[in-house]
Design an enzyme around this catalytic site. Structure first.
Site, PDB file in Angstrom:
ATOM      1  CG  ASP A  87      -1.878  -1.183   1.187  1.00 39.78           C
ATOM      2  OD1 ASP A  87      -2.604  -1.304   0.188  1.00 39.78           O
ATOM      3  OD2 ASP A  87      -1.846  -2.010   2.104  1.00 39.78           O
ATOM      4  CD  GLU A 106      -0.891  -9.604   1.607  1.00 46.10           C
ATOM      5  OE1 GLU A 106      -0.734  -8.726   2.485  1.00 46.10           O
ATOM      6  OE2 GLU A 106      -1.412  -9.380   0.500  1.00 46.10           O
TER       7      GLU A 106
HETATM    8  O1  DER Z   1      -3.442  -5.971   1.146  1.00 48.29           O
HETATM    9  C1  DER Z   1      -2.304  -6.090   0.720  1.00 48.29           C
HETATM   10  O2  DER Z   1      -1.292  -6.222   1.410  1.00 48.29           O
HETATM   11  C2  DER Z   1      -2.113  -5.949  -0.769  1.00 48.29           C
HETATM   12  O3  DER Z   1      -0.959  -6.632  -1.201  1.00 48.29           O
HETATM   13  C3  DER Z   1      -1.968  -4.460  -1.043  1.00 48.29           C
HETATM   14  O4  DER Z   1      -1.022  -3.976  -0.186  1.00 48.29           O
HETATM   15  C4  DER Z   1      -1.564  -4.144  -2.456  1.00 48.29           C
HETATM   16  O5  DER Z   1      -2.724  -4.063  -3.135  1.00 48.29           O
HETATM   17  P1  DER Z   1      -2.770  -3.491  -4.623  1.00 48.29           P
HETATM   18  O6  DER Z   1      -1.778  -4.328  -5.419  1.00 48.29           O
HETATM   19  O7  DER Z   1      -4.181  -3.729  -5.018  1.00 48.29           O
HETATM   20  O8  DER Z   1      -2.387  -2.048  -4.567  1.00 48.29           O
END
Ligand code: DER
Length: 234
Positions: A87, A106
């Site tokens: 983000d 994650e």
């Molecule tokens: O929720 C998360 O950690 C996602 O990986 C986010 O950080 C990235 O989301 P995006 O690729 O839709 O910007």
């Protein structure tokens, strides 16, 4: 243009890191979708043998939709390369993750990978965490403890909001059956608010499962900028 940046970053990461006979961690969010597209294309074209470890139900769906081999940490506990979005990230590759609510799995997958690679469009680049992503540090909490945790975070000077669901009544419930509190502390700088220190403080609070500060984890980042270039941080 953001999507073009996401695609370029995703393709650059997959083309740089994906090789035959690898276990690959598949992140969550929107940028990873481009990475899985490219991965599936290369697996088909080059007849690669890979195992994909998901970080969410969304990642499981992505892996299955592309007919890629689905594995898990029980079968393949050692991941060669994990690819995921962010983000907000600073030049030292510290980042805020969890905008999509999948931070717990994650972080587990990122931790168990030899190389953790971030992919993002240029809007995620920042000089200090908390200055561009102002929705707060996502913190996954055990539901029975969310109110005392919220109060403790407010006592630390944060605005702490329980994340409400958008397509169901009530709070957002994670893939692990927990709630998320988004805690905004402002710019994460200074002794107690430095990302590494704050991550430890947050994770020590009973009831906190994990938080969306990933510090000292990513080894590389590919950033697709508006001007069409891809910045490769290593
Ligand atoms: O929720 C998360 O950690 C996602 O990986 C986010 O950080 C990235 O989301 P995006 O690729 O839709 O910007």
């Amino acid at each position: 243009a953001k999507d073009a940046g996401k695609l370029r970053a995703a393709y650059a990461a997959v083309d740089r890191h994906v090789k035959d006979k690898q276990v690959i961690g598949i992140g969550s969010g929107s940028t990873i979708v481009f990475a899985v597209d490219r991965l599936a294309e290369r697996v088909r074209e080059e007849n690669l043998t890979v195992q994909c470890v998901p970080t969410s139900f969304q990642a499981i769906q992505l892996i299955r939709q592309h007919n890629l081999p689905l594995s898990d940490l029980s079968a393949t506990p050692k991941i060669d390369v994990a690819i995921d979005g962010a983000d907000e990230m600073t030049p030292d590759l510290a980042c805020i993750k969890g905008g999509g609510g999948c931070l717990v799995q994650e972080k587990i997958v990122a931790y168990n990978s030899d190389t953790f690679v971030l992919i993002a469009d240029g809007s995620k680049e920042s000089d200090a965490l908390g200055t561009k992503w102002t929705r707060g540090v996502p913190i996954e909490v055990i539901p029975m403890a969310y109110v005392p945790i919220q109060k403790q975070l407010e006592g630390m000077g944060a605005t702490a909001k329980l994340r409400m669901a958008t397509s169901k009544a009530g709070p957002c419930v994670t893939d692990n059956g927990n709630f998320i509190i988004d805690a905004h502390f402002g710019a994460l700088q200074g002794d107690s608010l430095a990302p590494a220190a704050l991550e430890k403080t947050l994770c020590m609070i009973p009831g906190v499962v994990d938080c969306g500060l990933f510090v000292g984890m990513a080894k590389e980042a590919f950033i697709g900028r508006e001007d069409g270039t891809v910045m490769h941080y290593t």
